[in-house]
Scaffold this motif. Structure first.
Motif, PDB file in Angstrom:
ATOM      1  N   LYS A   3      -2.420 -21.509 -35.432  1.00 28.72           N
ATOM      2  CA  LYS A   3      -1.863 -22.161 -36.619  1.00 28.72           C
ATOM      3  C   LYS A   3      -2.934 -22.903 -37.407  1.00 28.72           C
ATOM      4  O   LYS A   3      -2.855 -23.036 -38.629  1.00 28.72           O
ATOM      5  N   GLN A   4      -3.948 -23.362 -36.689  1.00 26.57           N
ATOM      6  CA  GLN A   4      -4.973 -24.209 -37.307  1.00 26.57           C
ATOM      7  C   GLN A   4      -6.311 -23.505 -37.485  1.00 26.57           C
ATOM      8  O   GLN A   4      -7.159 -23.961 -38.256  1.00 26.57           O
TER       9      GLN A   4
ATOM     10  N   GLU B 162       5.120 -15.906 -42.742  1.00 26.01           N
ATOM     11  CA  GLU B 162       6.269 -16.253 -43.582  1.00 26.01           C
ATOM     12  C   GLU B 162       7.045 -14.970 -43.884  1.00 26.01           C
ATOM     13  O   GLU B 162       7.052 -14.473 -45.011  1.00 26.01           O
TER      14      GLU B 162
ATOM     15  N   ASN C 231      -5.216 -13.617 -38.721  1.00 25.08           N
ATOM     16  CA  ASN C 231      -5.394 -14.831 -37.928  1.00 25.08           C
ATOM     17  C   ASN C 231      -6.424 -14.655 -36.825  1.00 25.08           C
ATOM     18  O   ASN C 231      -6.965 -15.639 -36.316  1.00 25.08           O
TER      19      ASN C 231
ATOM     20  N   PRO D 197       1.239 -13.822 -35.701  1.00 20.84           N
ATOM     21  CA  PRO D 197      -0.102 -13.730 -36.287  1.00 20.84           C
ATOM     22  C   PRO D 197      -0.615 -12.290 -36.261  1.00 20.84           C
ATOM     23  O   PRO D 197      -0.207 -11.487 -35.420  1.00 20.84           O
TER      24      PRO D 197
ATOM     25  N   LEU E 226      -0.708 -20.082 -29.575  1.00 17.34           N
ATOM     26  CA  LEU E 226      -0.150 -19.989 -30.921  1.00 17.34           C
ATOM     27  C   LEU E 226      -0.452 -21.247 -31.729  1.00 17.34           C
ATOM     28  O   LEU E 226      -0.648 -21.178 -32.950  1.00 17.34           O
ATOM     29  N   ASP E 227      -0.512 -22.400 -31.076  1.00 17.43           N
ATOM     30  CA  ASP E 227      -0.895 -23.636 -31.773  1.00 17.43           C
ATOM     31  C   ASP E 227      -2.322 -23.538 -32.290  1.00 17.43           C
ATOM     32  O   ASP E 227      -2.634 -23.994 -33.406  1.00 17.43           O
TER      33      ASP E 227
ATOM     34  N   LYS F 174       2.169 -21.358 -25.952  1.00 16.30           N
ATOM     35  CA  LYS F 174       2.251 -22.438 -26.935  1.00 16.30           C
ATOM     36  C   LYS F 174       0.857 -22.864 -27.384  1.00 16.30           C
ATOM     37  O   LYS F 174       0.592 -23.011 -28.583  1.00 16.30           O
TER      38      LYS F 174
ATOM     39  N   PRO G  93       0.006 -18.959 -42.391  1.00 14.60           N
ATOM     40  CA  PRO G  93       1.027 -18.822 -41.342  1.00 14.60           C
ATOM     41  C   PRO G  93       1.988 -17.680 -41.648  1.00 14.60           C
ATOM     42  O   PRO G  93       2.157 -17.288 -42.812  1.00 14.60           O
TER      43      PRO G  93
END
Length: 804
Positions: free
Chosen positions: A11-12, A297, A268, A229, A7-8, A4, A295
């Motif tokens: 995301k940023q 999609e 990423n 990613p 991957l978090d 988590k 991200p």
């Protein structure tokens, strides 16, 4: 680091990775020919300083110096019993280098051997080899794992399962693709992505082989289908020999100019591979300022894949044909073959169905009197090597399905999972573990509901359970369950209602088997055909049928046109153009071909199992061994080479054909020697070697196999061979050709040493080179006589050089 948090972060942020390790070690004193892992442990300050430099240049993460840290590679240096210790120590050194300022990725890389079905290494042996390395890296405290520079999707799968079965840390998988966009075993980027992300990779990407420009294209092809990613680690362009040193032709500033394009393409995680240094990583850091990751999609579409091809299943795609013939039910000859452990008919059915238009092959080997698990595995290994078509695995046994899914080098479709308690509890977790899509049968322990509405309720029930395992509606295909109209005239309508509901309300794909609808009726083909057309009109996306039925295939093709699924009617036109072609009809080989024609076909199709039988028949018919070789075997393997050149065949088929050729030669060689007693051996000799300091020999071994099967006398000296040893062998054998291989930028200079010594000694032998880090320009720079990009090109080059 848990998944988590990992991957978090992605995301940023763009996660900046390190650059090359091997060349940096060499710059700082590591000599050629040593074990990098062992040398780094003996010189800890060097590897720590390199990784600190990467962190200071802006990297968020470094890879442990364990690229060759598996048992196979370490055994080359007598260190195979120290895998855990070496990996633990190197991970600890990386942790020391990054401290609290970065992450440590546990590096797993190729063993140098192909994994079955593309090679000889058993799949579970490969998994165990990687588990051993994973254990040491875990003890050393890595934050995540990266499986990199993978050329074989099956080896990548083995490494991924080794990590997943050992821990819950995040895992990235990075493949390496050639200039044609394929791995060495023929996997394209989209198929690799589909297979790996569904098997549980948290990140998928590519590294090595290409510079930034070509790698961006690979990332762009993956992005529309990526649920995870994406990672990229390009080389610093192409290698060049400058002032006696290997250098890459792209400076750090030019490398940095591609960074924005990488991010916009969907990357990423970004770093550098061969030829990059902290200067290149500093350019990545500089050029990502102000950029944010895009991200995932992914398109909402169902995908199943073999190692070399992906088939998409969707209401907007052409109807997918699942070939039904690899099933022993009602086929006495196939039953007998399977009991004897033979697979000739399986091979034949696979070839015929794909040629007739099957997109996926259903595989069912269940019958009394055989070990279903063993047979299923054998058939899957055969089909995975010889055919591009993805497989639909058909068995009611959880044990059989798990064994099949574990070794299948693709993303399979399972046939099938229902609401029956046993199947739901046992099959669903297995399907989820290996990332398979599945056919959902809307029946339960009470049987098949008569009404379509009741079946739809069961679909929702099973899907709600599948949700718990991460499945989406696009991962399942609902079977409408066709019952016979002779017993219930409303049966077909109920099935059509299920198909319509799935298409327009629920939102998933659908499939039917046609034959049951007409059971007990006269002229059944008309009912089957009409039902197929109606089902497609209601939204059917897949059909299980015999593609040899011209009527059914014609209806499918026409329906794709009428529903605007066949762009510009291209496939329809191709299909019917083939049917009305003026080309002469060639009789099916299995019925009318002569023994020598069957020998030819065996080599082309890689049918090692039957080539001996056909040779025995040909010899009994009085055909001379030399005629078999010159008129049939050599033309067959030449045709295989042509197919490989055209990219219709890939390495697995090439190897299968070469092995079949080898089997044939093994039978005929003693007879040929008798034929030519007293005659001089006219074989052209080739001395093969991987150069000094390089322990990679998988490519060289393939070249050797191909050369032997084209009639060359091969003197394989192995790997890590000095120029002096090579020249000595040339003098001893008087071989007119030398073949050199190198896979590392740190060893490619040894090729020049060999060329120089050959010329110094006044030998007339021609030198050809190959390997991932070299090219035709490099061959010219060092004075070699030619470069070959692959095994078949090496055969053609050797033939050319032997004539000069």
């Amino acid at each position: 680091m848990n998944k988590k948090d990992f991957l978090d972060f992605l995301k940023q942020n763009i996660l900046v990775l390190d650059g090359a390790t091997g060349t940096e070690l060499q710059k700082r004193g590591m000599p050629n020919g040593v074990c990098p892992e062992s040398w780094a442990i003996e010189n800890p300050d060097v590897i720590v300083d390199i990784q600190k430099d990467y962190i200071n240049a802006g990297a968020n993460a470094v890879y442990t110096c364990t690229f060759g840290g598996n048992r196979i590679k370490l055994s080359e240096f007598g260190l195979g019993d120290k895998v855990v210790e070496i990996n633990r120590k190197l991970a600890q050194l990386s942790r020391k280098a990054v401290g609290e300022n970065g992450f440590v990725g546990g590096d797993l890389a190729p063993t140098g051997q192909f994994v079955r079905p593309f090679g000889d290494m058993p799949f579970e042996e490969a998994v165990d080899i990687y588990k051993e390395q994973v254990k040491g890296l875990l003890e050393g405290g890595v934050d995540f794992f990266v499986i990199e520079t993978m050329m074989d999707i099956q080896e990548a799968r083995a490494a991924l399962l080794a990590v997943k079965e050992s821990c819950d840390l995040p895992v990235c998988v990075s493949m390496t693709f050639d200039e044609n966009g394929r791995t060495l075993t023929g996997t394209d980027p989209v198929s690799a992505l589909i297979i790996l992300q569904n098997l549980g990779a948290d990140v998928v990407g590519c590294n090595c082989s290409t510079g930034p420009e070509d790698m961006i294209k690979i990332i762009r092809s993956m992005k529309p289908y990526a649920k995870v990613p994406l990672l990229a680690k390009p080389n610093a362009g192409l290698p060049r020999l400058i002032d006696g040193k290997t250098q890459f032709d792209m400076e750090s500033e030019e490398f940095g100019s591609y960074i924005r394009e990488f991010i916009e393409a969907g990357v990423n995680l970004l770093g550098g591979c061969c030829g990059t240094s902290p200067l290149y990583i500093a350019q990545i850091r500089k050029n990502i300022n102000g950029l944010i990751p895009i991200p995932p999609e992914p398109k909402e579409i169902c995908a199943v894949a073999s190692a070399r091809k992906t088939v998409f299943v969707d209401a907007n795609e052409p109807v997918v044909v699942v070939g039904e013939r690899i099933n022993p039910s009602g086929k006495k000859k196939l039953q007998e073959e399977l009991r004897q452990g033979m697979t000739s008919l399986v091979r034949q059915f696979a070839i015929e169905q794909v040629e007739k238009g099957a997109n996926i092959l259903d595989v069912n080997v269940g019958m009394p009197g055989i070990d279903e698990k063993e047979t299923m595995v054998k058939v899957i290994e055969l089909l995975s090597s010889m055919s591009d078509a993805p497989l639909c695995l058909d068995s009611s046994s959880p044990e059989v399905l798990e064994a099949a899914l574990r070794i299948y080098p693709g993303r399979a479709l399972i046939n099938s999972i229902s609401a029956e308690k046993v199947k739901l509890e046992k099959l669903l977790p297995i399907a989820a573990k290996y990332g398979a899509a599945f056919i959902l049968l809307p029946l339960n322990d009470a049987g098949v509901p008569k009404s379509g509405k009741e079946r739809c309720h069961i679909v929702e029930e099973v899907f709600n359970e599948a949700l718990k395992f991460g499945y989406t509606k696009k991962d399942i295909i609902v079977d409408g369950l066709v019952m016979t109209v002779s017993a219930d005239q409303e049966a077909a309508l109920e099935t059509l209602n299920v198909i319509e509901w799935c298409t327009n309300n629920f939102g998933c794909g659908t499939i039917v088997g046609l034959s049951n609808v007409s059971f007990g009726m006269p002229e059944r083909a008309w009912i089957n055909s009409a039902f197929l057309a109606m089902a497609i009109g209601y939204g059917l996306t897949m059909a299980i049928l015999n593609p040899s039925s011209d009527t059914l295939m014609s209806i499918k093709m026409a329906s794709d046109v009428l529903k605007a699924k066949d762009k510009n009617s291209k496939k329809y036109i191709e299909y019917f153009a083939a049917l009305v072609s003026d080309k002469p009809v060639i009789p099916e080989k299995k019925d009318t071909a002569s023994p020598v024609e069957k020998i030819y076909e065996s080599v082309v199709k890689g049918d090692r199992e039957n080539v001996r039988k056909f040779i025995d028949i040909a010899l009994k018919d009085g055909i001379e061994p030399s005629v078999i070789v010159d008129k049939h075997l050599i033309p067959a393997i030449t045709h295989v080479g042509d197919l490989y050149d055209k990219k219709e065949y890939f390495l697995p088929q090439l190897i299968q054909s070469a092995e079949t050729m080898k089997e044939a030669f093994g039978i005929l060689e003693p007879l040929l020697e008798k034929e030519s007693e007293g005659e001089k051996n006219s074989k052209v000799g080739v001395v093969l070697a991987t150069v000094k300091g390089d322990i990679h020999d998988i490519g060289k071994n393939i070249v050797g196999l191909m050369l032997k099967n084209y009639g060359f006398e091969v003197y394989d000296l192995g790997k890590d061979v000095s120029a002096e040893e090579i020249v000595k062998k040339v003098k001893e054998t008087k071989a007119p050709i030398i073949g050199l291989s190198a896979l590392m930028t740190t060893t490619m200079l040894e090729m020049k040493e060999v060329v120089n010594l050959v010329r110094k000694e006044g030998l007339s032998a021609k030198v050809m080179i190959g390997g991932a880090v070299v090219n035709a320009d490099y061959a010219k720079e060092i004075g070699a006589d030619g470069y070959s990009e692959d095994a078949y090109a090496a055969v053609k080059l050797a033939s050319k050089l032997s004539e000069t």
